[in-house]
Design a protein around this motif. Sequence first.
Motif, PDB file in Angstrom:
ATOM      1  N   LEU A 214       0.837  -1.192   0.000  1.00  0.00           N
ATOM      2  CA  LEU A 214       0.000   0.000   0.000  1.00  0.00           C
ATOM      3  C   LEU A 214       0.875   1.245   0.000  1.00  0.00           C
ATOM      4  CD1 LEU A 214      -3.098   0.539   0.184  1.00  0.00           C
ATOM      5  CD2 LEU A 214      -2.746   0.928   2.616  1.00  0.00           C
ATOM      6  N   GLU A 215       0.601   2.163  -0.906  1.00  0.00           N
ATOM      7  CA  GLU A 215       1.318   3.436  -0.985  1.00  0.00           C
ATOM      8  C   GLU A 215       0.378   4.566  -0.577  1.00  0.00           C
ATOM      9  OE1 GLU A 215       2.964   3.753  -4.876  1.00  0.00           O
ATOM     10  OE2 GLU A 215       3.852   1.743  -4.812  1.00  0.00           O
ATOM     11  N   ASP A 216       0.949   5.737  -0.321  1.00  0.00           N
ATOM     12  CA  ASP A 216       0.127   6.871   0.094  1.00  0.00           C
ATOM     13  C   ASP A 216      -0.955   7.183  -0.939  1.00  0.00           C
ATOM     14  OD1 ASP A 216       1.550   7.100   2.387  1.00  0.00           O
ATOM     15  OD2 ASP A 216       2.678   8.890   1.808  1.00  0.00           O
ATOM     16  N   SER A 217      -0.618   7.054  -2.232  1.00  0.00           N
ATOM     17  CA  SER A 217      -1.597   7.348  -3.284  1.00  0.00           C
ATOM     18  C   SER A 217      -2.766   6.377  -3.227  1.00  0.00           C
ATOM     19  CB  SER A 217      -0.931   7.284  -4.664  1.00  0.00           C
ATOM     20  OG  SER A 217      -0.350   6.007  -4.885  1.00  0.00           O
ATOM     21  N   ASP A 218      -2.491   5.124  -2.834  1.00  0.00           N
ATOM     22  CA  ASP A 218      -3.574   4.145  -2.690  1.00  0.00           C
ATOM     23  C   ASP A 218      -4.481   4.515  -1.525  1.00  0.00           C
ATOM     24  OD1 ASP A 218      -2.514   2.487  -4.774  1.00  0.00           O
ATOM     25  OD2 ASP A 218      -1.051   1.693  -3.338  1.00  0.00           O
ATOM     26  N   ALA A 219      -3.870   4.954  -0.412  1.00  0.00           N
ATOM     27  CA  ALA A 219      -4.652   5.357   0.750  1.00  0.00           C
ATOM     28  C   ALA A 219      -5.529   6.564   0.425  1.00  0.00           C
ATOM     29  CB  ALA A 219      -3.728   5.664   1.925  1.00  0.00           C
ATOM     30  N   GLU A 220      -5.000   7.504  -0.342  1.00  0.00           N
ATOM     31  CA  GLU A 220      -5.779   8.674  -0.737  1.00  0.00           C
ATOM     32  C   GLU A 220      -6.949   8.263  -1.628  1.00  0.00           C
ATOM     33  OE1 GLU A 220      -3.172  11.523  -2.482  1.00  0.00           O
ATOM     34  OE2 GLU A 220      -2.003  11.812  -0.640  1.00  0.00           O
ATOM     35  N   ARG A 221      -6.691   7.323  -2.515  1.00  0.00           N
ATOM     36  CA  ARG A 221      -7.746   6.800  -3.384  1.00  0.00           C
ATOM     37  C   ARG A 221      -8.865   6.163  -2.558  1.00  0.00           C
ATOM     38  NH1 ARG A 221      -6.203   1.893  -7.464  1.00  0.00           N
ATOM     39  NH2 ARG A 221      -8.292   1.152  -8.002  1.00  0.00           N
ATOM     40  N   LEU A 222      -8.491   5.530  -1.453  1.00  0.00           N
ATOM     41  CA  LEU A 222      -9.459   4.899  -0.567  1.00  0.00           C
ATOM     42  C   LEU A 222     -10.104   5.887   0.403  1.00  0.00           C
ATOM     43  CD1 LEU A 222      -7.312   1.762   0.265  1.00  0.00           C
ATOM     44  CD2 LEU A 222      -9.559   1.666  -0.800  1.00  0.00           C
ATOM     45  N   GLY A 223      -9.504   7.089   0.529  1.00  0.00           N
ATOM     46  CA  GLY A 223      -9.989   8.036   1.532  1.00  0.00           C
ATOM     47  C   GLY A 223      -9.737   7.549   2.937  1.00  0.00           C
ATOM     48  N   TRP A 224      -8.548   6.992   3.157  1.00  0.00           N
ATOM     49  CA  TRP A 224      -8.249   6.280   4.411  1.00  0.00           C
ATOM     50  C   TRP A 224      -6.972   6.825   5.026  1.00  0.00           C
ATOM     51  CZ3 TRP A 224      -5.637   0.881   4.374  1.00  0.00           C
ATOM     52  CH2 TRP A 224      -5.607   0.349   5.682  1.00  0.00           C
ATOM     53  N   ASP A 225      -6.993   7.119   6.324  1.00  0.00           N
ATOM     54  CA  ASP A 225      -5.794   7.641   6.980  1.00  0.00           C
ATOM     55  C   ASP A 225      -4.909   6.530   7.554  1.00  0.00           C
ATOM     56  OD1 ASP A 225      -7.177   6.752   9.174  1.00  0.00           O
ATOM     57  OD2 ASP A 225      -7.257   8.684  10.210  1.00  0.00           O
ATOM     58  N   MET A 226      -5.191   5.272   7.182  1.00  0.00           N
ATOM     59  CA  MET A 226      -4.410   4.088   7.559  1.00  0.00           C
ATOM     60  C   MET A 226      -4.544   3.717   9.028  1.00  0.00           C
ATOM     61  SD  MET A 226      -0.969   3.808   5.314  1.00  0.00           S
ATOM     62  CE  MET A 226      -0.812   4.402   3.640  1.00  0.00           C
ATOM     63  N   SER A 227      -5.506   4.299   9.732  1.00  0.00           N
ATOM     64  CA  SER A 227      -5.742   3.854  11.099  1.00  0.00           C
ATOM     65  C   SER A 227      -6.555   2.561  11.066  1.00  0.00           C
ATOM     66  CB  SER A 227      -6.485   4.928  11.896  1.00  0.00           C
ATOM     67  OG  SER A 227      -7.741   5.204  11.303  1.00  0.00           O
ATOM     68  N   LEU A 228      -6.368   1.706  12.084  1.00  0.00           N
ATOM     69  CA  LEU A 228      -7.002   0.392  12.130  1.00  0.00           C
ATOM     70  C   LEU A 228      -7.870   0.265  13.374  1.00  0.00           C
ATOM     71  CD1 LEU A 228      -3.905  -1.787  11.125  1.00  0.00           C
ATOM     72  CD2 LEU A 228      -5.728  -0.961   9.629  1.00  0.00           C
ATOM     73  N   VAL A 229      -9.012  -0.415  13.220  1.00  0.00           N
ATOM     74  CA  VAL A 229      -9.929  -0.669  14.329  1.00  0.00           C
ATOM     75  C   VAL A 229     -10.391  -2.116  14.202  1.00  0.00           C
ATOM     76  CG1 VAL A 229     -12.104  -0.052  15.442  1.00  0.00           C
ATOM     77  CG2 VAL A 229     -10.735   1.722  14.324  1.00  0.00           C
ATOM     78  N   ALA A 230     -10.192  -2.916  15.238  1.00  0.00           N
ATOM     79  CA  ALA A 230     -10.575  -4.332  15.186  1.00  0.00           C
ATOM     80  C   ALA A 230     -12.087  -4.463  15.033  1.00  0.00           C
ATOM     81  CB  ALA A 230     -10.115  -5.052  16.453  1.00  0.00           C
ATOM     82  N   GLY A 231     -12.501  -5.451  14.241  1.00  0.00           N
ATOM     83  CA  GLY A 231     -13.914  -5.705  14.045  1.00  0.00           C
ATOM     84  C   GLY A 231     -14.161  -7.171  13.746  1.00  0.00           C
ATOM     85  N   ASP A 232     -15.425  -7.519  13.545  1.00  0.00           N
ATOM     86  CA  ASP A 232     -15.839  -8.886  13.226  1.00  0.00           C
ATOM     87  C   ASP A 232     -15.322  -9.853  14.291  1.00  0.00           C
ATOM     88  OD1 ASP A 232     -17.215 -10.738  11.778  1.00  0.00           O
ATOM     89  OD2 ASP A 232     -15.676 -11.042  10.274  1.00  0.00           O
ATOM     90  N   ASP A 233     -14.462 -10.828  13.911  1.00  0.00           N
ATOM     91  CA  ASP A 233     -13.971 -11.784  14.907  1.00  0.00           C
ATOM     92  C   ASP A 233     -12.547 -11.480  15.356  1.00  0.00           C
ATOM     93  OD1 ASP A 233     -12.781 -12.415  12.540  1.00  0.00           O
ATOM     94  OD2 ASP A 233     -13.301 -14.546  12.556  1.00  0.00           O
ATOM     95  N   ALA A 234     -12.144 -10.214  15.243  1.00  0.00           N
ATOM     96  CA  ALA A 234     -10.814  -9.790  15.700  1.00  0.00           C
ATOM     97  C   ALA A 234     -10.951  -8.978  16.986  1.00  0.00           C
ATOM     98  CB  ALA A 234     -10.122  -8.949  14.632  1.00  0.00           C
ATOM     99  N   THR A 235      -9.995  -9.163  17.911  1.00  0.00           N
ATOM    100  CA  THR A 235     -10.004  -8.386  19.149  1.00  0.00           C
ATOM    101  C   THR A 235      -9.016  -7.225  19.089  1.00  0.00           C
ATOM    102  OG1 THR A 235      -8.361  -9.846  20.181  1.00  0.00           O
ATOM    103  CG2 THR A 235     -10.681 -10.389  20.508  1.00  0.00           C
ATOM    104  N   GLN A 236      -8.035  -7.287  18.191  1.00  0.00           N
ATOM    105  CA  GLN A 236      -7.080  -6.201  17.984  1.00  0.00           C
ATOM    106  C   GLN A 236      -6.724  -6.144  16.506  1.00  0.00           C
ATOM    107  OE1 GLN A 236      -4.350  -7.606  21.521  1.00  0.00           O
ATOM    108  NE2 GLN A 236      -3.598  -5.626  20.824  1.00  0.00           N
TER     109      GLN A 236
END
Length: 345
Positions: A270-292
């Motif tokens: 993943l490159e910065d240009s890909d993150a911008e395309r996604l509108g994502w600041d690359m922060s992560l939040v656990a969800g579904d069956d993940a605890t972290q």
Amino acid sequence: MKVRRQGGWEISRISRLMKPPIPELPNIHDSARLVTDRTHFPRLEHGAPHLVARKEKPAEYPPRGEVPEQTGADYKPIYYVSPKVSSGPPWAEPVDFEAALKLRAERIGLSTESLGTRELARLFPSYETPVFVNGKPHNPRGVTGITGQGVLGKHGENTAADPIVFRRWVSPQDGHQRLQMIAIRRSDNGMWAIPGGMTDFGESVSETLGRELREEALGESVTQEQAWRFDRCFKELFEEKGTLVYQGVVDDFRNTDTYWMASKVVMVELEDSDAERLGWDMSLVAGDDATQAEWMEVTRENLSRMNANHGEFVAKAVQLWQKRCGLVLRDDAVIGRAPGESESP
């Protein structure tokens, strides 16, 4: 997910942050590298016997039966089907094999009157050479001490997709450029893993990769509109830039003699240009069956504590990444060059 709008597009604020300068890359000798071009992964070879699935198990499974060292020796596996599966949830096939076979055959318009090996292989496909005993699929990696459905939803092979997402990150502590990956901690066994999941019927692998990544690593941090866009953009990203790392059986602690996990593993950087395309600041939040969920540094120590074959998947992905970009990775995640390699343009 922190975004701002510009020209109708959501642009992540990472595009506005000052980027630290890329440091000069150190020379890294073969002895200090995580993997080299010669590193071999015997457990990823098709047909290699299980190790994890002969020793480990979900807490609800009974103790695994003894697996004989020699083929043909007396073998008495334990039969087990989880109540979660036998209760008939929508994600599981009927426990009765004949009923599941009929449903699969109806789905693809195949008659069940006369089924040979070829027809069975269509109904119960496998990434590895299919094995059938008395007309039923059997684990191509051999016996595990348990037979029956366990906690798995599909007869035979249960296919997942696992996305390995790398990024390069400059450490503020030592100024080195390091390789990181998205990793999640599983809720079922507490181990770190690639954020993958089961491929739904009619879903392409690239769709699964994007959806599972979003469900397990972004959690509830996105709106429905952002989730739809993220899934679509990541699907396109895997199709455009993804590199196949592995497809085959996974040495998973849930496996039995007749029901087992398999996966298609795809790597993308993943490159910065890909993150911008996604509108994502690359922060992560656990969800579904993940605890972290976190950006984990790709170190030898971290890979050694990952679930099932996941550490080997990531190590093989690093091997492919090094060939593609002409860089090398030290076993503490520092990116560098092989001695004598010139700077890339």
